[in-house]
Design a protein around this motif. Structure first.
Motif, PDB file in Angstrom:
ATOM      1  N   ASP A   1      92.826  24.996  73.230  1.00 42.98           N
ATOM      2  CA  ASP A   1      93.723  24.492  72.186  1.00 42.98           C
ATOM      3  C   ASP A   1      93.119  23.335  71.402  1.00 42.98           C
ATOM      4  OD1 ASP A   1      95.700  26.335  72.836  1.00 42.98           O
ATOM      5  OD2 ASP A   1      96.729  24.962  74.196  1.00 42.98           O
ATOM      6  N   GLU A   2      92.208  22.592  71.998  1.00 37.59           N
ATOM      7  CA  GLU A   2      91.609  21.418  71.350  1.00 37.59           C
ATOM      8  C   GLU A   2      90.359  21.735  70.529  1.00 37.59           C
ATOM      9  OE1 GLU A   2      92.666  18.060  74.750  1.00 37.59           O
ATOM     10  OE2 GLU A   2      90.880  19.334  75.001  1.00 37.59           O
ATOM     11  N   LEU A   3      89.688  22.831  70.804  1.00 36.14           N
ATOM     12  CA  LEU A   3      88.353  23.080  70.261  1.00 36.14           C
ATOM     13  C   LEU A   3      88.313  23.459  68.781  1.00 36.14           C
ATOM     14  CD1 LEU A   3      85.351  23.158  70.903  1.00 36.14           C
ATOM     15  CD2 LEU A   3      85.659  25.494  71.754  1.00 36.14           C
ATOM     16  N   GLY A   4      89.287  24.206  68.306  1.00 39.03           N
ATOM     17  CA  GLY A   4      89.257  24.700  66.927  1.00 39.03           C
ATOM     18  C   GLY A   4      89.158  23.621  65.861  1.00 39.03           C
ATOM     19  N   PRO A   5      90.026  22.612  65.860  1.00 43.21           N
ATOM     20  CA  PRO A   5      89.954  21.585  64.806  1.00 43.21           C
ATOM     21  C   PRO A   5      88.614  20.839  64.731  1.00 43.21           C
ATOM     22  CG  PRO A   5      92.113  21.548  65.831  1.00 43.21           C
ATOM     23  CD  PRO A   5      91.251  22.478  66.664  1.00 43.21           C
ATOM     24  N   PRO A   6      88.023  20.419  65.851  1.00 35.82           N
ATOM     25  CA  PRO A   6      86.717  19.759  65.724  1.00 35.82           C
ATOM     26  C   PRO A   6      85.628  20.682  65.171  1.00 35.82           C
ATOM     27  CG  PRO A   6      87.687  19.241  67.840  1.00 35.82           C
ATOM     28  CD  PRO A   6      88.537  20.310  67.209  1.00 35.82           C
ATOM     29  N   LEU A   7      85.625  21.941  65.564  1.00 33.18           N
ATOM     30  CA  LEU A   7      84.634  22.870  65.007  1.00 33.18           C
ATOM     31  C   LEU A   7      84.827  23.004  63.499  1.00 33.18           C
ATOM     32  CD1 LEU A   7      84.422  25.710  67.673  1.00 33.18           C
ATOM     33  CD2 LEU A   7      82.607  24.131  67.013  1.00 33.18           C
ATOM     34  N   ALA A   8      86.068  23.112  63.071  1.00 31.54           N
ATOM     35  CA  ALA A   8      86.349  23.245  61.643  1.00 31.54           C
ATOM     36  C   ALA A   8      85.988  21.973  60.879  1.00 31.54           C
ATOM     37  CB  ALA A   8      87.824  23.591  61.433  1.00 31.54           C
TER      38      ALA A   8
END
Length: 134
Positions: free
Chosen positions: A88-95
Motif C-alpha cells: 500500500d505504501e510503495l506506489g506513491p513513492p515510485l510515482a
C-alpha cells in the motif's frame, strides 16, 4: 534493457530495491500484516508474472512496476530504494521519483553513510534512506 538486448532474452528487475539484510530476514508468508513489497519490472507481461511469483515465493509482496524503461524509479536513493515499504505504501513513492533529485541525494550518500559509523544496522540504513526524502 542492455542485458536483455545482449542476451536476446527477456529480463526482469526485482529485489534490487531491498537491502541484502532485508531479503535475508524480512520475508514472511503472504497475508502477513506489514509484509514488505518488492517492485518488479519487465518488458513482457509473461516475464513480469513469473518474476512476481518468485518475489511472492521469497516472502515479499510483488508490486507491478511496469516496464524496464521505468525501473529507474527505484534506483539507488530513489524514494522507494531500500525503504522497506508495504504494498500500500510503495506506489506513491515510485510515482514521485525524480531523476534530478535522486541524483543529488545519491551524491550525498557517502557523507550520510559516514555519519552512521563503521557498522550501521539494517534499520539505520533503512531509516537513512527514508530520511533522505523528507
Amino acid at each position: 534493457m542492455w542485458i536483455s538486448r545482449q542476451l536476446g532474452r527477456p529480463v526482469f528487475k526485482a529485489w534490487n530495491a531491498a537491502l541484502a539484510g532485508t531479503r535475508w530476514t524480512k520475508g514472511v508468508p503472504a497475508g502477513t500484516p506489514g509484509r514488505i513489497a518488492i517492485p518488479v519490472a519487465a518488458d513482457s507481461d509473461a516475464s513480469r508474472r513469473v518474476a512476481m511469483r518468485l518475489v511472492d515465493d521469497t516472502g515479499f509482496d510483488p508490486f507491478d512496476a511496469g516496464v524496464l524503461a521505468d525501473s529507474w524509479r527505484r534506483r539507488p536513493m530513489g524514494p522507494a530504494y531500500c525503504t522497506e515499504l508495504t504494498l500500500d505504501e510503495l506506489g506513491p513513492p515510485l510515482a514521485a521519483a525524480d531523476r534530478a533529485r535522486g541524483a543529488r541525494i545519491r551524491d550525498s550518500m557517502p557523507e550520510r553513510f559516514a555519519a552512521l559509523g563503521d557498522a550501521p544496522t539494517r534499520e539505520e540504513v533503512v531509516e537513512m534512506n527514508r530520511a533522505a526524502r523528507r
